[in-house]
Design an enzyme around this catalytic site. Structure first.
Site, PDB file in Angstrom:
ATOM      1  N   SER A 155     -28.526 -23.516 -44.282  1.00  0.00           N
ATOM      2  CA  SER A 155     -29.907 -23.116 -44.017  1.00  0.00           C
ATOM      3  C   SER A 155     -30.735 -23.325 -45.271  1.00  0.00           C
ATOM      4  O   SER A 155     -30.216 -23.253 -46.394  1.00  0.00           O
ATOM      5  CB  SER A 155     -29.950 -21.636 -43.606  1.00  0.00           C
ATOM      6  OG  SER A 155     -31.283 -21.168 -43.525  1.00  0.00           O
ATOM      7  N   TYR A 168     -28.554 -12.571 -44.861  1.00  0.00           N
ATOM      8  CA  TYR A 168     -28.427 -13.900 -44.262  1.00  0.00           C
ATOM      9  C   TYR A 168     -28.478 -14.968 -45.346  1.00  0.00           C
ATOM     10  O   TYR A 168     -27.643 -15.888 -45.377  1.00  0.00           O
ATOM     11  CB  TYR A 168     -29.547 -14.118 -43.244  1.00  0.00           C
ATOM     12  CG  TYR A 168     -29.558 -15.493 -42.630  1.00  0.00           C
ATOM     13  CD1 TYR A 168     -28.560 -15.882 -41.742  1.00  0.00           C
ATOM     14  CD2 TYR A 168     -30.562 -16.416 -42.938  1.00  0.00           C
ATOM     15  CE1 TYR A 168     -28.560 -17.150 -41.177  1.00  0.00           C
ATOM     16  CE2 TYR A 168     -30.572 -17.677 -42.376  1.00  0.00           C
ATOM     17  CZ  TYR A 168     -29.576 -18.037 -41.502  1.00  0.00           C
ATOM     18  OH  TYR A 168     -29.579 -19.290 -40.944  1.00  0.00           O
TER      19      TYR A 168
END
Length: 276
Positions: A155, A168
């Protein structure tokens, strides 16, 4: 017009550089979102997608949409015993795994103090340890054949942290560090290790992560990626054997500028990224 040209070049690359015909491609997190879209698209190129996910029912629905040869296995990537067992079954049946796409992952966007320790630990187990377990299980067979391609879907959060994504972002930082180090260890082999770093993607996972709905509502629509765009990026990585791809382009540019001027741009980037 530009999009059509890019599609053409990617498709030519798949056909010319690395044909997918009869390639065994394992995809984790393949019961929906980008994982399901990848499986369906790769099948059209003659690949044999092997779909891994926790939900048998959802896997069945995606399986119904795939015309060519494929397979499905119920697996929890956060369980090392389970992932080793399933990968062993796949190798016994097909004799090889050509491409392994570590796509399984999820997010919970919330302030660090509001996140429970269980939520933080679970994100690390799925997003990071799921990748580690899968690579540990599949790499010996690739090394034996001296051939293979591992693609870890990370990501842009692994490059640029933002408010309400501490856990995250940490899990994706870990994925990127692991991926880059593993690539160095395998640089004398024919095994390719790649990372795909994406911005926000318009899937049910984004809706689930963004409980308040503020993040998606405040982001410009052009900044949110469609699953089709992510699948094209995967095809580009496979076709051209790229070791890293960052999308969207503006997020990639922003991450590089931040590496040069991290503290100077903190307040500016916070206005853009802290919209959760």
């Amino acid at each position: 017009m530009l999009s059509s040209s890019i599609d053409y070049l990617i498709e030519m690359g798949v056909n010319k550089v690395n044909t997918l015909e009869q390639k065994v491609v394992v995809i984790t997190g393949a019961s929906g979102g980008i994982g399901a879209h990848m499986a369906i698209k790769l099948s059209t190129y003659g690949a044999i997608p092997i779909l891994l996910a926790r939900s048998k029912e959802r896997l069945g629905k995606i399986s119904d949409q795939i015309q060519g040869q494929h397979d499905v296995y119920v697996v929890d990537v956060s369980s090392k015993d389970h992932i080793f067992e399933v990968i062993s079954l796949i190798l016994s049946k097909y004799g090889k795994i050509d491409i392994f796409i570590n796509n399984a992952g999820y997010a919970v966007f919330n302030d660090f103090l509001q996140l429970s320790l269980n939520e933080i630990e679970e994100m690390m187990m799925v997003n990071y340890f799921g990748v580690v377990y899968s690579c540990k299980a599949v790499l010996p067979s690739m090394i034996e054949r001296n051939s293979g391609h591992i693609i870890n879907v990370a990501s842009m959060a692994g490059k640029v942290g933002s408010a309400k994504s501490s856990a995250y972002a940490a899990s994706k930082h870990a994925v990127l560090g692991f991926t880059n180090s593993l690539r160095q260890e395998l640089n004398k082999t024919n095994i390719i290790v790649s990372s795909l770093n994406c911005g926000p993607i318009d899937t049910p996972l984004l809706t689930k992560a963004d409980v308040s709905g503020d993040y998606k509502a405040n982001l410009p629509k052009w900044f949110i990626l469609e699953p089709e765009t992510v699948t094209k990026a995967i095809l580009d990585i496979i076709a051209n054997q790229k070791v890293e791809k960052n999308i969207p382009l503006i997020a990639n540019m922003g991450s590089k500028i931040l590496q040069i001027l991290p503290r100077s741009l903190d307040k500016i980037t916070a206005k853009i990224t802290n919209r959760k």
